[in-house]
Motif scaffolding. Sequence first.
Motif, PDB file in Angstrom:
ATOM      1  N   ARG A  32       0.806  -1.213   0.000  1.00 38.79           N
ATOM      2  CA  ARG A  32       0.000   0.000   0.000  1.00 38.79           C
ATOM      3  C   ARG A  32       0.839   1.264   0.000  1.00 38.79           C
ATOM      4  NH1 ARG A  32      -4.571   0.841   3.628  1.00 38.79           N
ATOM      5  NH2 ARG A  32      -5.501  -1.138   4.042  1.00 38.79           N
TER       6      ARG A  32
ATOM      7  N   PRO B 177       0.063   5.452   0.690  1.00 34.71           N
ATOM      8  CA  PRO B 177      -1.049   6.250   1.209  1.00 34.71           C
ATOM      9  C   PRO B 177      -1.723   7.170   0.195  1.00 34.71           C
ATOM     10  CG  PRO B 177       1.052   6.952   2.149  1.00 34.71           C
ATOM     11  CD  PRO B 177       1.323   5.712   1.375  1.00 34.71           C
ATOM     12  N   ARG B 178      -1.059   7.535  -0.897  1.00 35.88           N
ATOM     13  CA  ARG B 178      -1.679   8.456  -1.846  1.00 35.88           C
ATOM     14  C   ARG B 178      -2.322   7.781  -3.026  1.00 35.88           C
ATOM     15  NH1 ARG B 178       1.360  13.744  -1.946  1.00 35.88           N
ATOM     16  NH2 ARG B 178       2.422  13.482   0.028  1.00 35.88           N
TER      17      ARG B 178
ATOM     18  N   HIS C 247      -3.404   4.239  -5.109  1.00 35.27           N
ATOM     19  CA  HIS C 247      -3.638   2.812  -4.999  1.00 35.27           C
ATOM     20  C   HIS C 247      -2.767   2.120  -6.031  1.00 35.27           C
ATOM     21  CE1 HIS C 247      -5.657  -0.821  -3.997  1.00 35.27           C
ATOM     22  NE2 HIS C 247      -6.327  -0.164  -3.074  1.00 35.27           N
TER      23      HIS C 247
ATOM     24  N   PHE D 278     -12.768  -1.167  -8.562  1.00 35.50           N
ATOM     25  CA  PHE D 278     -11.649  -0.249  -8.329  1.00 35.50           C
ATOM     26  C   PHE D 278     -12.080   0.926  -7.440  1.00 35.50           C
ATOM     27  CE2 PHE D 278      -9.918  -1.458 -12.827  1.00 35.50           C
ATOM     28  CZ  PHE D 278      -9.624  -2.727 -12.343  1.00 35.50           C
TER      29      PHE D 278
ATOM     30  N   MET E 209     -12.317  -0.298  -3.917  1.00 34.41           N
ATOM     31  CA  MET E 209     -10.969  -0.572  -3.398  1.00 34.41           C
ATOM     32  C   MET E 209     -10.275   0.724  -2.992  1.00 34.41           C
ATOM     33  SD  MET E 209      -8.614  -3.053  -5.652  1.00 34.41           S
ATOM     34  CE  MET E 209      -8.206  -1.848  -6.892  1.00 34.41           C
ATOM     35  N   GLU E 210     -10.340   1.726  -3.857  1.00 32.61           N
ATOM     36  CA  GLU E 210      -9.646   2.973  -3.565  1.00 32.61           C
ATOM     37  C   GLU E 210     -10.318   3.707  -2.407  1.00 32.61           C
ATOM     38  OE1 GLU E 210      -7.805   5.250  -6.456  1.00 32.61           O
ATOM     39  OE2 GLU E 210      -7.051   3.449  -7.440  1.00 32.61           O
TER      40      GLU E 210
ATOM     41  N   ASP F 109      -9.240   2.059   0.827  1.00 36.98           N
ATOM     42  CA  ASP F 109      -7.832   2.098   1.224  1.00 36.98           C
ATOM     43  C   ASP F 109      -7.234   3.496   1.349  1.00 36.98           C
ATOM     44  OD1 ASP F 109      -7.639  -0.598   1.453  1.00 36.98           O
ATOM     45  OD2 ASP F 109      -6.808  -0.953  -0.534  1.00 36.98           O
ATOM     46  N   LEU F 110      -7.818   4.486   0.701  1.00 40.27           N
ATOM     47  CA  LEU F 110      -7.130   5.777   0.655  1.00 40.27           C
ATOM     48  C   LEU F 110      -7.835   6.831   1.516  1.00 40.27           C
ATOM     49  CD1 LEU F 110      -6.097   5.932  -3.110  1.00 40.27           C
ATOM     50  CD2 LEU F 110      -4.728   5.210  -1.148  1.00 40.27           C
TER      51      LEU F 110
ATOM     52  N   TYR G 178      -7.369  10.048   1.805  1.00 34.60           N
ATOM     53  CA  TYR G 178      -7.748  11.340   1.228  1.00 34.60           C
ATOM     54  C   TYR G 178      -9.078  11.269   0.492  1.00 34.60           C
ATOM     55  CZ  TYR G 178      -6.626  10.578  -3.763  1.00 34.60           C
ATOM     56  OH  TYR G 178      -6.629  10.161  -5.065  1.00 34.60           O
TER      57      TYR G 178
ATOM     58  N   ILE H 139      -3.235  16.235   1.734  1.00 38.54           N
ATOM     59  CA  ILE H 139      -2.711  14.861   1.689  1.00 38.54           C
ATOM     60  C   ILE H 139      -2.167  14.527   0.306  1.00 38.54           C
ATOM     61  CG2 ILE H 139      -3.242  12.399   2.005  1.00 38.54           C
ATOM     62  CD1 ILE H 139      -5.456  13.167   3.896  1.00 38.54           C
TER      63      ILE H 139
ATOM     64  N   THR I 239      -1.053  16.596  -2.048  1.00 36.04           N
ATOM     65  CA  THR I 239      -0.105  17.534  -2.656  1.00 36.04           C
ATOM     66  C   THR I 239       1.289  16.915  -2.702  1.00 36.04           C
ATOM     67  OG1 THR I 239      -1.364  19.430  -1.941  1.00 36.04           O
ATOM     68  CG2 THR I 239       0.948  19.805  -2.442  1.00 36.04           C
ATOM     69  N   ARG I 240       1.936  17.079  -3.856  1.00 37.55           N
ATOM     70  CA  ARG I 240       3.288  16.537  -4.023  1.00 37.55           C
ATOM     71  C   ARG I 240       4.277  17.689  -4.036  1.00 37.55           C
ATOM     72  NH1 ARG I 240       3.262  14.686  -9.747  1.00 37.55           N
ATOM     73  NH2 ARG I 240       2.603  16.822  -9.850  1.00 37.55           N
TER      74      ARG I 240
END
Lengths: 315, 208
Positions: free
Chosen positions: A272, A274-275, A277, B112, B115-116, B119-120, B122, B173, B175-176
């Motif tokens: 996993r 966190p950002r 999938h 999908f 799932m996302e 798990d995520l 944000y 969360i 932001t890169r």
Amino acid sequence: MRAFCYPKPRSSEITPRHLFERRREFLRQSASGLALAAAPALWSASAWSWTGRLGDADPTEFTTEGDKTPKEAIKTYNNFFEFGTGKDDPHKNAHKLQTDPWSLEISGEVEKSGTFGLEDVLKHHSFEERIYRLRCVEAWSMVIPWVGFPLADLLKRHEPTSRAKYAMFETLHDPEQMPAQRRDILDWPYREGLRMDEAMHPLTILAVGLYGDVLPNQNGAPIRLVVPWKYGYKSIKSIVRIHLQEKRPVSTWEAERPNEYGFYAIVDPEVRHPRWHQATERRIGEDGRRRTEKFNGYGEHVAHLYEGMDLSEYR
Amino acid sequence: MADSEMPARGPRIALLLKLLTGIACAAPLAWLYWAWQAGELGFHPAEAIVHFLGRFGLGLLLLTLILGTLAHVLRAPKLLILHPLLGIAAFVYLTLHALSWAGLDMVWEWEFIAMEMVDLRYLQVGLVSLVLLIPLPLTSGRGLSHHWGSTLWHWLHRLGYVAVAAGLLHLWIITRADYALPVIYMVGFAAVIALRLLTPLWHTVRAR
Ligand code: HEM
């Protein structure tokens, strides 16, 4: 306005081979022309004598079936934060990068260290075409026809010492040429690293070309790493230094967020992030989503490198 | 008779302002649709669309809060004529933002999407933010605020603040490296909160 239109071109629309070949001829001629013109001036800094060989690169056993991502997509959809964080920033800003002349420093735990002009490095290597899948940690992917040579060939020539356990790579640091380096959004220069067995693996290459032509600047010209079973951020661009060392280096993204971007960064749908999938990916240019394969599909070649390692811990 | 033929200037200006604001809110959406259809959004249009709608949606939501706050601080309730319009526009953008993710990026693959979402973090925060916003456009008419009594209405509309806070967290969360956009939005939000908290104080001090 860009020339390209959605929906994307099919593989049949990729510039046909014969056009590339003509381009190659043209390059060769102009390269020799350049050499002639330069000879009287004893100007030996023409790094570009090697570009004529790019189109001659033959495919190897390591290649990918299926459609290649259109060149236009590979050139316009990039992550290269030195030129900005937007996907189209590198394509807009990378023209400021000066790739000729270019020098590469090889240092640390090697018998033969030094700084070499790119042309002096490349004259030792014949080029191969490697069509590789590239999987970004942001859950998109491409199929890219690189031209390059195994990193192992270069490292061996410089004779790593017995203390060489890791290879560390560094991108150019020059805010004049890489405008986004003016802001400290990352700890410049960009650094990456590989364990020595990963660096020496035959799949690991240094790429100097794309689609039989020189690398576009935004794709990491003039020389970049490609490690196809790891997330894209490991494949560092525009390399100026390779340093072999005993201690494990810390890569730039790892330093930024250790819980997200691991050092090993192996493509793995089970581990996993966190950002994003990691179970599925968008192949750029396709409409649907694909399921991501462990080791990006290169498991038969590389899985043995990680035997006994828990890859969810050693991300 | 003469009066109805010659309406007062106030309402006409109000109408004009509403019209202009409506156009200003709709224009980026129209551009986005055009750019998408014309192939101007690059090789991953789904991503470009999701990002564009998220940015504009959160921006509009912040503008809505800023307008409401200015009306309150300046004691200029007339400003509020644009309030419902901005709020509804923000809601439309953010709903399309979520739908474009599910439809264009996840291509309506429910496996999908689920799932996302599971798990995520944000995405969960984004969903909470969007759900909190649902009651607001439903109760945005001025008639309703009178009908319900302004206490309940005001209480309900404080959800807007929670939604923005959640939206900012969602943005933070994902932001890169370059935090310029979330920082600008957060400064806007902080200014709204500060004004809201400080104005009652200011009025009591002045009343003495
Ligand atoms: C179910 C609801 C939502 C979903 C599924 C969703 C999904 C997403 C996705 C997939 C992204 C892109 C992430 C990336 O870059 O990897 C994103 C970005 C964003 N979202 Fe949402 N979101 C939702 C609700 C919201 C809400 C309610 C707001 C605002 C209040 C919001 C504001 C934003 C912003 C500002 C961005 C950043 C855009 C950019 O970087 O340009 N989202 N969202």
